[in-house]
Design a protein around this motif. Structure first.
Motif, short mmCIF file in Angstrom:
data_model
loop_
_atom_site.label_atom_id
_atom_site.label_comp_id
_atom_site.label_asym_id
_atom_site.label_seq_id
_atom_site.Cartn_x
_atom_site.Cartn_y
_atom_site.Cartn_z
N CYS A 88 -6.59 -0.92 0.49
CA CYS A 88 -5.83 -0.39 1.63
C CYS A 88 -6.37 1.00 1.96
O CYS A 88 -6.80 1.74 1.08
CB CYS A 88 -4.33 -0.36 1.35
N LEU A 94 -5.19 -2.81 5.89
CA LEU A 94 -5.45 -3.69 4.75
C LEU A 94 -6.80 -4.35 4.95
O LEU A 94 -7.07 -4.94 6.00
CB LEU A 94 -4.35 -4.74 4.63
N CYS A 154 0.88 -1.18 0.00
CA CYS A 154 0.00 0.00 0.00
C CYS A 154 0.91 1.22 0.00
O CYS A 154 1.63 1.47 0.96
CB CYS A 154 -0.90 0.00 1.23
#
Length: 463
Positions: free
Chosen positions: A267, A233, A220
């Motif tokens: 994310c 996440l 991410c």
């Protein structure tokens, strides 16, 4: 200390005294006021008085001097007077200057950490001091009072919309406004932090084998922003990992299986002022397979001559392919004198075309024992790749256009000629019919001859 000399106005008594002396002085210093009658040479008694009416002192002489110890109560208006005539002098407004000490900086916000676009206000404070002026410094450079980047007002520096440029160190110096023996006090350095707003996070993943298990390494990443950032996440909307980091990228490891869709991953990046979520990415590893194609693009120079060729290997499916190229069944290295391999081997650029049969193959990058799938051979020959010059194309087009124009002109001329001949024959038939009608016959308008003649014309045109 500063001294001001006052001139006696014209007219009035010749015993009009004149008072001279400083307009301001430091606290606890000693100052002197002088009183005299210009042009008068005999001793006189002079009194120094304050605007409150208090008698400060009296002296007898042609010119007298009064010495004062400056206290906080010394501030006010002073004048002198000749006792014999009762005439008073000009007045002097006297200010007591307290030496500046203890300069410091205050900020709003405090601590001075803010985001782009927010307001920053700094003040230069002193523990003691009067009659002050201020000088500001940003990154040890004096701030110009006419700068559009700041607003300066007495002891304040204001930034209405902060940017990255406004970050750095600030300090101020406070000065007593004195021409003689000026004093100053400087503040400590204040570090101002201007944070960037975070961008929308981007999620991607790679895979690797951890022993016998296949794992997904999920990234991410933020293109811009200021840490710390809290990363979360989510898989199909459920949080699986939360981290607060002093960086712009977070990594998470998840188990994954080839050919199995593990769900949609997203994310989330969060700061104290923002919360943004990435676009979803399916956690689905598709094995390399299907038909493999080679797409060829020729690159031409300014003279329309083939300068290079770009070959792209496109497998039918596969999430993480790796590629290999061959010429006449001999493997091509990643780099050579006449070619360059790009994008993990998917693209082969021939900078100096060698005629022969080119082929690409692909397999899973994460599995060294997976099977290669290959394309058909594609024959590349430099002599066959010559580009048609623009002059030849233009000449061919002009010739074709000329033939079309000439053909259309001939057809129009032929059609017009045939139409004129038909009209002449119609006119001759009308004359014959007119002669056959008696002069005394009644007038009869009939469309039949016109119809017959029209049919005749059509038949002749078809013939």
């Amino acid at each position: 200390m500063n001294f001001s000399v006052f001139v006696v106005c014209a007219g009035g008594s010749r015993l009009k005294p004149v008072l001279s002396g400083p307009s301001k002085a430091y606290l606890r210093s000693r100052v002197q006021f002088h009183c005299e009658v210009p042009g008068w040479s005999s001793p006189l008694t002079f009194e120094l008085r304050k605007d409150t009416g208090d008698l400060i002192g009296a002296e007898n002489n042609v010119k007298v001097t009064f010495t004062l110890q400056v206290t906080e109560g010394s501030e006010g208006t002073y004048y002198c007077r000749v006792t014999a005539e009762g005439q008073t002098s000009n007045a002097i407004q006297f200010h007591v200057v307290i030496p500046v000490v203890g300069a410091s900086l205050s900020s709003d916000p405090d601590p001075p950490v803010l985001y782009e676009g927010e307001k920053l206000a700094l003040r230069c404070l002193v523990r003691k001091g009067t009659h002050l002026s201020f000088t500001w410094y940003h990154d040890e450079q004096e701030v110009n009072t006419s700068s559009d980047l700041y607003r300066l007002s007495e002891d304040a520096l204001t930034v209405d919309e902060a940017s990255e440029w406004h970050a750095g160190t600030y300090s101020c110096t406070a000065h007593n406004q004195m021409e003689v023996n000026p004093r100053f006090s400087s503040s400590q350095i204040l570090h101002v932090i201007v944070k960037n707003h975070i961008s929308t996070p981007k999620l991607s993943f790679t895979v690797f084998f951890n022993g016998s298990s296949l794992m997904a390494n999920v990234s991410c990443r933020l293109a811009r922003g200021s840490p710390p950032v809290t990363f979360s996440l989510l898989v199909d909307g459920l949080e699986t990992d939360v981290k607060r980091l002093d960086s712009l990228e977070s990594w998470s490891v998840l188990p994954i299986s080839v050919g199995l869709d593990m769900g949609a991953a997203q994310c989330k990046a969060q700061t104290d002022t923002q919360q943004l979520t990435s676009d979803p990415v399916r956690l689905h590893v598709v094995p390399v397979g299907g038909a493999v194609r080679v797409m060829v693009t020729y690159l031409h120079d300014a003279d329309s001559v083939v300068a290079a060729a770009r070959l792209k290997c496109v497998p039918g499916r596969g999430t993480f392919p790796t590629f290999s190229w061959s010429l006449n069944r001999s493997s091509l290295p990643p780099e050579g004198d006449a070619h360059v391999v790009m994008q993990n081997g998917q693209i082969l650029v021939l900078t100096d075309i060698s005629s022969g049969y080119y082929r690409c193959r692909a397999r899973d990058s994460f599995n060294g024992s997976s099977i290669w799938v290959e394309s058909e051979d594609i024959f590349i020959q430099k002599t066959d790749l010559s580009a048609t010059p623009m002059e030849v194309i233009a000449l061919f087009f002009c010739g074709f256009l000329s033939m079309v124009i000439v053909g259309c002109s001939i057809f129009m001329f032929w059609s017009t000629k045939r139409r004129n001949d038909s009209c002449k024959r119609c006119s001759n038939q009308d004359e014959i019919q007119s002669e056959a009608i008696p002069m005394n016959a009644p007038a009869d308008v009939s469309f039949e001859p016109q119809t017959v003649e029209m049919k005749t014309v059509i038949m002749e045109f078809k013939a």
